[in-house]
Scaffold this motif. Structure first.
Motif, PDB file in Angstrom:
ATOM      1  N   LEU A   1       0.815  -1.239   0.073  1.00 23.65           N
ATOM      2  CA  LEU A   1      -0.064   0.232   0.011  1.00 23.65           C
ATOM      3  C   LEU A   1       0.998   1.290   0.093  1.00 23.65           C
ATOM      4  CD1 LEU A   1      -2.677  -1.241   2.797  1.00 23.65           C
ATOM      5  CD2 LEU A   1      -2.794  -1.111   0.232  1.00 23.65           C
ATOM      6  N   VAL A   2       0.822   2.114  -0.942  1.00 21.78           N
ATOM      7  CA  VAL A   2       1.497   3.241  -1.133  1.00 21.78           C
ATOM      8  C   VAL A   2       0.609   4.355  -0.267  1.00 21.78           C
ATOM      9  CG1 VAL A   2       2.368   5.160  -2.462  1.00 21.78           C
ATOM     10  CG2 VAL A   2       2.739   2.939  -3.492  1.00 21.78           C
ATOM     11  N   VAL A   3       1.199   4.831   0.589  1.00 24.92           N
ATOM     12  CA  VAL A   3       0.297   5.745   1.477  1.00 24.92           C
ATOM     13  C   VAL A   3       1.146   7.066   1.607  1.00 24.92           C
ATOM     14  CG1 VAL A   3      -0.368   6.224   4.176  1.00 24.92           C
ATOM     15  CG2 VAL A   3      -0.028   3.782   3.245  1.00 24.92           C
TER      16      VAL A   3
ATOM     17  N   PRO B   1       2.505  -1.284   4.281  1.00 18.38           N
ATOM     18  CA  PRO B   1       2.374   0.252   4.022  1.00 18.38           C
ATOM     19  C   PRO B   1       3.955   0.489   3.630  1.00 18.38           C
ATOM     20  CG  PRO B   1       2.153   0.294   6.513  1.00 18.38           C
ATOM     21  CD  PRO B   1       2.285  -1.278   5.894  1.00 18.38           C
ATOM     22  N   VAL B   2       3.867   1.349   2.694  1.00 18.28           N
ATOM     23  CA  VAL B   2       5.170   2.268   2.111  1.00 18.28           C
ATOM     24  C   VAL B   2       4.740   3.697   2.040  1.00 18.28           C
ATOM     25  CG1 VAL B   2       6.792   2.464   0.158  1.00 18.28           C
ATOM     26  CG2 VAL B   2       6.064  -0.043   0.905  1.00 18.28           C
ATOM     27  N   PHE B   3       5.261   4.434   2.965  1.00 19.60           N
ATOM     28  CA  PHE B   3       4.978   6.008   2.970  1.00 19.60           C
ATOM     29  C   PHE B   3       5.822   6.681   2.053  1.00 19.60           C
ATOM     30  CE2 PHE B   3       3.663   3.484   6.802  1.00 19.60           C
ATOM     31  CZ  PHE B   3       2.684   4.161   7.102  1.00 19.60           C
ATOM     32  N   LYS B   4       5.079   7.328   1.263  1.00 19.60           N
ATOM     33  CA  LYS B   4       5.797   8.253   0.367  1.00 19.60           C
ATOM     34  C   LYS B   4       5.456   9.797   0.568  1.00 19.60           C
ATOM     35  CE  LYS B   4       5.479   9.336  -4.721  1.00 19.60           C
ATOM     36  NZ  LYS B   4       4.642   8.849  -5.923  1.00 19.60           N
TER      37      LYS B   4
ATOM     38  N   ARG C   1      -6.060  10.873  -5.753  1.00 19.78           N
ATOM     39  CA  ARG C   1      -7.262  10.833  -6.334  1.00 19.78           C
ATOM     40  C   ARG C   1      -7.124  10.128  -7.621  1.00 19.78           C
ATOM     41  NH1 ARG C   1     -10.776  16.050  -6.991  1.00 19.78           N
ATOM     42  NH2 ARG C   1     -12.675  15.106  -8.328  1.00 19.78           N
ATOM     43  N   LEU C   2      -5.846  10.141  -8.091  1.00 24.10           N
ATOM     44  CA  LEU C   2      -5.366   9.610  -9.502  1.00 24.10           C
ATOM     45  C   LEU C   2      -5.214   8.216  -9.136  1.00 24.10           C
ATOM     46  CD1 LEU C   2      -3.306  12.337 -10.973  1.00 24.10           C
ATOM     47  CD2 LEU C   2      -5.557  11.833 -11.667  1.00 24.10           C
ATOM     48  N   GLY C   3      -4.925   7.600  -8.093  1.00 30.15           N
ATOM     49  CA  GLY C   3      -4.583   6.228  -7.600  1.00 30.15           C
ATOM     50  C   GLY C   3      -3.076   5.979  -7.690  1.00 30.15           C
ATOM     51  N   ARG C   4      -2.526   6.972  -7.616  1.00 36.74           N
ATOM     52  CA  ARG C   4      -1.116   6.822  -7.737  1.00 36.74           C
ATOM     53  C   ARG C   4      -0.615   6.715  -6.371  1.00 36.74           C
ATOM     54  NH1 ARG C   4       0.148  12.352 -11.206  1.00 36.74           N
ATOM     55  NH2 ARG C   4      -0.207  11.453 -13.153  1.00 36.74           N
ATOM     56  N   ALA C   5      -1.422   6.946  -5.451  1.00 38.38           N
ATOM     57  CA  ALA C   5      -0.852   6.583  -3.635  1.00 38.38           C
ATOM     58  C   ALA C   5      -2.513   5.802  -3.418  1.00 38.38           C
ATOM     59  CB  ALA C   5      -0.979   7.821  -2.814  1.00 38.38           C
ATOM     60  N   ASP C   6      -2.391   4.660  -2.491  1.00 38.37           N
ATOM     61  CA  ASP C   6      -3.256   4.031  -2.527  1.00 38.37           C
ATOM     62  C   ASP C   6      -4.507   4.355  -1.143  1.00 38.37           C
ATOM     63  OD1 ASP C   6      -2.830   1.550  -4.209  1.00 38.37           O
ATOM     64  OD2 ASP C   6      -1.015   1.528  -2.907  1.00 38.37           O
ATOM     65  N   MET C   7      -3.593   5.109  -0.379  1.00 38.02           N
ATOM     66  CA  MET C   7      -4.106   5.500   0.987  1.00 38.02           C
ATOM     67  C   MET C   7      -3.519   7.065   1.559  1.00 38.02           C
ATOM     68  SD  MET C   7      -4.438   2.407   3.260  1.00 38.02           S
ATOM     69  CE  MET C   7      -5.159   3.492   4.889  1.00 38.02           C
ATOM     70  N   ILE C   8      -4.615   7.683   2.220  1.00 37.31           N
ATOM     71  CA  ILE C   8      -3.859   8.987   2.946  1.00 37.31           C
ATOM     72  C   ILE C   8      -3.968   8.610   4.607  1.00 37.31           C
ATOM     73  CG2 ILE C   8      -4.895  11.177   3.481  1.00 37.31           C
ATOM     74  CD1 ILE C   8      -5.241  11.987   0.827  1.00 37.31           C
TER      75      ILE C   8
ATOM     76  N   VAL D   1      -8.763   5.488   1.951  1.00 38.97           N
ATOM     77  CA  VAL D   1      -8.469   4.603   0.661  1.00 38.97           C
ATOM     78  C   VAL D   1      -8.965   5.065  -0.750  1.00 38.97           C
ATOM     79  CG1 VAL D   1      -8.372   2.158  -0.297  1.00 38.97           C
ATOM     80  CG2 VAL D   1      -8.658   2.512   2.382  1.00 38.97           C
ATOM     81  N   SER D   2      -7.900   5.418  -1.621  1.00 38.05           N
ATOM     82  CA  SER D   2      -8.366   5.827  -2.843  1.00 38.05           C
ATOM     83  C   SER D   2      -9.389   5.054  -3.462  1.00 38.05           C
ATOM     84  CB  SER D   2      -7.319   5.991  -3.710  1.00 38.05           C
ATOM     85  OG  SER D   2      -7.364   6.271  -4.961  1.00 38.05           O
ATOM     86  N   ARG D   3     -10.351   5.392  -4.282  1.00 34.20           N
ATOM     87  CA  ARG D   3     -11.362   4.601  -5.029  1.00 34.20           C
ATOM     88  C   ARG D   3     -10.938   4.306  -6.466  1.00 34.20           C
ATOM     89  NH1 ARG D   3     -17.511   6.979  -4.164  1.00 34.20           N
ATOM     90  NH2 ARG D   3     -17.602   6.458  -1.844  1.00 34.20           N
ATOM     91  N   ALA D   4      -9.582   5.029  -6.761  1.00 36.53           N
ATOM     92  CA  ALA D   4      -9.116   4.721  -7.797  1.00 36.53           C
ATOM     93  C   ALA D   4      -7.907   3.699  -7.730  1.00 36.53           C
ATOM     94  CB  ALA D   4      -8.283   5.816  -8.825  1.00 36.53           C
ATOM     95  N   SER D   5      -7.661   3.321  -6.327  1.00 36.35           N
ATOM     96  CA  SER D   5      -6.483   2.287  -6.295  1.00 36.35           C
ATOM     97  C   SER D   5      -7.073   0.871  -6.559  1.00 36.35           C
ATOM     98  CB  SER D   5      -6.265   2.704  -4.743  1.00 36.35           C
ATOM     99  OG  SER D   5      -5.392   1.388  -4.414  1.00 36.35           O
ATOM    100  N   PRO D   6      -6.175   0.083  -6.993  1.00 34.14           N
ATOM    101  CA  PRO D   6      -6.563  -1.416  -7.138  1.00 34.14           C
ATOM    102  C   PRO D   6      -6.412  -2.307  -5.969  1.00 34.14           C
ATOM    103  CG  PRO D   6      -4.185  -0.942  -7.836  1.00 34.14           C
ATOM    104  CD  PRO D   6      -4.927   0.396  -7.747  1.00 34.14           C
ATOM    105  N   CYS D   7      -6.038  -1.629  -4.736  1.00 33.87           N
ATOM    106  CA  CYS D   7      -6.027  -2.148  -3.647  1.00 33.87           C
ATOM    107  C   CYS D   7      -7.359  -2.002  -2.666  1.00 33.87           C
ATOM    108  CB  CYS D   7      -4.708  -1.678  -2.789  1.00 33.87           C
ATOM    109  SG  CYS D   7      -2.971  -1.935  -3.517  1.00 33.87           S
ATOM    110  N   ASN D   8      -8.128  -1.142  -3.327  1.00 35.87           N
ATOM    111  CA  ASN D   8      -9.419  -0.858  -2.604  1.00 35.87           C
ATOM    112  C   ASN D   8     -10.368  -2.113  -2.689  1.00 35.87           C
ATOM    113  OD1 ASN D   8     -11.890   0.140  -1.818  1.00 35.87           O
ATOM    114  ND2 ASN D   8     -11.161   2.097  -2.509  1.00 35.87           N
TER     115      ASN D   8
END
Length: 283
Positions: free
Chosen positions: A49-51, A88-91, A104-111, A238-245
């Motif tokens: 998960l990119v956070v 989680p991987v924090f970016k 929003r674009l799904g480049r990050a999975d979570m906030i 969790v982003s709605r554009a994320s494949p991890c959602n």
């Protein structure tokens, strides 16, 4: 002649039957492949998960020199995902506005930490319960006070805050329609404008604002007014554009966050990371 027609008809029937068999085989293969593909919003085998989040939000979150994020929210999410199939991987990104755009674009999975607004709920799912309720306040230059009891008291003045930051749906709407509240790229910039008398006040979270003022050495120049604007819940999203959602991920997070909140972990971590911030800051 009649015999030739019968032969031709038999050949035509044979050819049609063959085509139908091939078509049925293709349809069956397609159905099998489709059944194996995950539905939209499914996990898709996601394990990392990119956070991301607000890079200027101590003690909950802040950026490090190595491009990662640290803070109480980051540690709380690590503990929430411990023992699960996700890591989680924090970016870190340069600004809070950029963090929202990436998610929003799904480049990050979570906030790791966001207030609820109607607009944000169109592109990310909130994990309930909230991890903490945070008071939002009005910061002014020390010695330059004005009465503040209701939001309308801010109308005659010019203010600044962090770009794309929210202080709750109701206040955001009021500010948009009635206040001269300018959004800038960083909280440091907003406080700098206040110190230079370019604005009359800054709206920001109480604890995060005080910590940043101490870090900048401006705590003797700026202080909060006693009455808060409001208090809003801070959530993982969790982003709605994320494949991890997936329902599986969100169910895990809801259960673990509820347990950690009941155990008092958010407050304990906030206290610990306040000390960490003062000792190490952005190192």
């Amino acid at each position: 002649m009649r015999k030739e027609v019968q032969v031709n008809v038999q050949q035509l029937v044979f050819r049609i039957s063959g085509c139908l068999s091939v078509l049925l085989a293709l349809l069956l293969a397609s159905a099998i492949v489709s059944a194996q593909e995950p539905a939209p919003g499914a996990d898709s085998g996601c394990r990392t998960l990119v956070v991301t989040g607000n890079p200027e939000y101590p003690p909950w979150l802040w950026s490090r020199k190595d491009g990662t994020l640290d803070g109480a929210a980051a540690q709380l999410l690590r503990e929430a995902l411990a023992g699960s199939e996700w890591e989680p991987v924090f970016k870190a990104v340069p600004t809070w506005a950029r963090a929202q755009a990436e998610t929003r674009l799904g480049r990050a999975d979570m906030i790791a930490g966001a207030f609820i607004t109607d607009e944000r709920q169109t592109w990310m799912d909130y994990i309930h319960p909230q991890i903490v309720d945070l008071p939002n306040v009005v910061f002014v230059r020390k010695g330059v006070y004005f009465p503040f009891n209701t939001w309308s008291d801010l109308v005659p003045y010019r203010g600044a805050t962090l770009l794309n930051n929210s202080f709750g749906q109701e206040f955001d709407s009021y500010a948009k329609n009635h206040l001269r509240l300018e959004g800038v790229s960083s909280v440091e910039q907003a406080f700098g404008m206040l110190r230079q008398s370019r604005v009359d006040y800054v709206v920001f979270e109480l604890f995060q604002g005080n910590i940043l003022l101490e870090t900048l050495g401006w705590e003797h120049d700026v202080e909060p007014l006693p009455n808060p604007i409001n208090a809003e819940g801070l959530y993982f999203t969790v982003s709605r554009a994320s494949p991890c959602n997936s329902g599986k991920l969100k169910a895990w997070l809801r259960q673990r966050i509820q347990q950690l909140v009941m155990e008092g972990r958010p407050k304990a971590l906030a206290d610990h990371y306040t000390s960490v911030w003062h000792e190490k800051g952005h190192d």
